[in-house]
Design an enzyme around this catalytic site. Structure first.
Site: not given
Ligand code: SIN
Length: 611
Positions: A20, A51, A243, A297, A388, A404
């Site tokens: 979902s 999400t 991240h 990133r 994903e 994404s």
């Molecule tokens: C973020 O807000 O840095 C994450 C956004 C993403 O992973 O595309």
């Protein structure tokens, strides 16, 4: 076992959507609006998804050309961030069809933030050459999108157009021959089944593979494991994105804060001008990349890890300094633009208008997944995947920020179109669904009103221009796990000492192992040790089989262990660095023929074959 029989109304093809997040909710709504019999199955509540937690936004070039931007620039940025590993055709589809599905979201009630002129407010994020990030509620984009789609799904349920099965954990895919014909699931402690014409896996990612992650607890690689056990090919699993700026809880913060959920500090904050400093207050990113904090990133996460290692503090953290934003844009700007981060950092005892925020890389997004063509079709007939959980090759070796949610939208819709086209049979045009340019509600329409669907019916052949580039990995026909996983790690090493005899399997131990040995920086030796430790656990847990357990957590544990084995296998296969897969070996690990198990068949995705 309770069984729900096949399609109740033979005129209405049944699609089971598992998951979902954005791909599952949007795909379910489009399929229902096109007249399909839709069952939406999710293992938690509807809002339990990656999400929901997405902050930054969703990238899209809304006009062509847009002021200062073009679709071609979005394509170029995506390809560049992907480190040359993207499927260019998938990227072209993503970027050119973006505006169509942004319009589709609008029809389901999603509203994006507007600027003072009433136009969409566009943010900038790292590695984008222009501001093109739509956001909602400032930094609550995912929640804004998910809430609107969930309302639409609940309305569809109320009108009998979607059947919802919440807290229902898919445990296996039902198959007749190779074809997927339904789903087995756990619900209220009972094992049940439901038949369908096809299944769309939209189960999201697998951040729970690692000790530090931005993902919620539901991200446990379920779709990948279900698909693998059903014989589907998977690809690009060595590419897991970290991240760079997940808030680190220092000891004082950990004590004070009630909410211990991970807190991502959005890339959009760096887009507004924030920068990274080390514990000495020194800005270091320029030493690693000319674009500094706005480098792709993977580069920023790797630079943070390398910098910390150089400082002799590999498990430490750096700081994100956002004070400059407030200084430049005026008091109150941070709170207005980033209300969630402002509130959450405050709850953690940090006033980010006055002090930098401690941050470190955390597992965020899996570029790899279940191999699909550009219509969501996996290598197993009757099985689709999107978002994903899937790997179209669109994200390459490193996903561009905010692509994404867009992937889930565009390829979720394309999967539904392909499903509908297949159900209509070879003699008919396949339908396009969703976002008609005239602003009408989403509905089935002829291909003339939408994009041509080249694989709409019959026995689709994947044309070379559509085939993703990456090699894909297929389960061995006998379902056995490869022998190399059971090899002994040669020679003791510091990490091997703690993991080679890992003792009883636990999720915590798995996550620590993956972070230490298969994280931002990896060496061949670490990966080999990880393979040995995982194999020892797997010999007991047997994650290649569906667990015979009524405890949902045992299913998740098996899925995570299987996914970890596949990831480590893929990482060992790729002996040089690329994108998010960084081999810190100094020199590539010498190729060892015996490492490559003959029962794995490495195939190019160009050879995707559908029955
Ligand atoms: C973020 O807000 O840095 C994450 C956004 C993403 O992973 O595309």
């Amino acid at each position: 076992m309770n069984t729900t029989s096949g399609t109740e109304n033979p005129q209405r093809p049944r699609l089971i959507v598992v998951g979902s997040g954005i791909a599952g909710l949007y795909g379910a709504l489009l399929a229902a609006d096109a007249g399909a019999d839709v069952v939406l199955l999710t293992k938690g509540a509807l809002a339990d998804s990656n999400t929901y937690y997405a902050q930054g936004g969703i990238s899209a070039v809304l006009d062509e050309p847009a002021p200062g931007d073009t679709v071609a620039a979005h394509i170029a940025d995506t390809l560049q961030a992907g480190a040359g590993h993207c499927n260019p055709e998938a990227v072209r589809v993503l970027c050119t069809e973006a505006r169509r599905d942004i319009a589709g979201l609008g029809r389901f009630g999603v509203r994006f933030d507007l600027d003072d002129d009433g136009d969409p407010a566009l943010g900038l994020e790292a590695a984008h050459s222009a501001p093109r990030i739509l956001h909602a509620g400032g930094d609550a984009t995912g929640a804004g999108i998910a809430n609107a789609l969930i309302c639409a799904v609940l309305a569809a349920q109320a009108s009998g157009r979607i059947r919802l099965l919440g807290h229902a954990r898919a445990t296996a895919l039902l198959q007749s021959g190779r074809r997927v014909t339904g789903v087995e699931f756990l619900h209220d402690g009972q094992l049940k089944t439901i038949q369908a014409d096809a299944v769309l896996l939209a189960t999201g990612g697998a951040g729970q593979l690692f000790a530090q992650t931005t993902n919620p607890s539901v991200a446990t690689a379920d779709g990948l494991a279900l698909a693998w056990r059903a014989g589907a090919a998977v690809a690009d699993l060595e590419f897991f994105q970290f991240h760079p700026t997940c808030m680190v809880r220092t000891a004082e913060v950990a004590e004070a804060e009630a909410n211990q959920d991970p807190l991502l500090i959005s890339e959009a904050v760096r887009g507004e001008g924030a920068f990274l400093v080390d514990a000495q207050g020194r800005r270091f990113m320029r030493e690693y990349h000319a674009d500094a904090e706005l480098a792709p990133r993977d580069v920023v996460s790797r630079s943070v890890a390398l910098h910390l290692a150089a400082l002799g503090d590999p498990n430490g953290h750096v700081y994100l300094d956002a004070r400059v934003i407030e200084a430049a844009k005026g008091p109150g700007f941070l709170e207005k633009r980033f209300p969630t981060i402002t509130r959450r950092t405050r709850e953690a005892g940090i006033d980010w208008t006055r002090e930098p925020v401690p941050v470190a890389p955390a597992a965020h997004y899996w570029m790899g997944g279940v191999s699909t063509d550009l219509h969501g079709r996996t290598t197993v007939p009757g099985l689709f995947a999107a978002g994903e959980a899937a790997c179209t090759g669109v994200q390459g070796a490193n996903r561009l920020a905010s692509n994404s949610l867009l992937e889930g939208l565009v390829f979720g819709r394309r999967a539904v179109e392909a499903f509908l086209g297949e159900q209509r049979g070879p003699s008919q045009d396949s339908g396009s669904v969703g976002a008609s340019p005239d602003g009408a509600p989403p509905r089935a329409s002829s291909a003339a009103g939408g994009l041509p669907l080249t694989h709409a019916s019959g026995t689709p052949s994947v044309d070379a221009s559509e085939a993703p580039f990456s090699a894909s990995l297929e389960p061995s026909p006998d379902g056995d796990f490869p022998a190399w996983e059971f090899e002994a790690a040669p020679g003791p090493g510091p990490i091997e000492a703690s993991f080679a005899r890992p003792g009883t399997f636990s999720r915590g131990a798995l996550r620590r192992l993956m972070t230490a040995n298969a994280g931002v920086l990896r060496t061949g030796g670490q990966l080999r040790e990880a393979g040995a430790a995982l194999a020892a656990w797997a010999a007991v847990v047997r994650p290649d089989n569906v667990p015979d357990a009524g405890d949902p957590r045992e299913h998740e544990d098996a899925n995570l262990l299987l996914a970890a084995q596949l990831l480590v296998h893929a990482a060992r296969e790729r002996r040089t660095s690329l994108g998010a897969h960084y081999r810190d070996d100094g020199r590539p690990e010498a190729a060892a023929a015996e490492d490559i198990d003959k029962r794995y068949r490495m195939t190019r995705k160009a050879s995707l074959v559908h029955d």
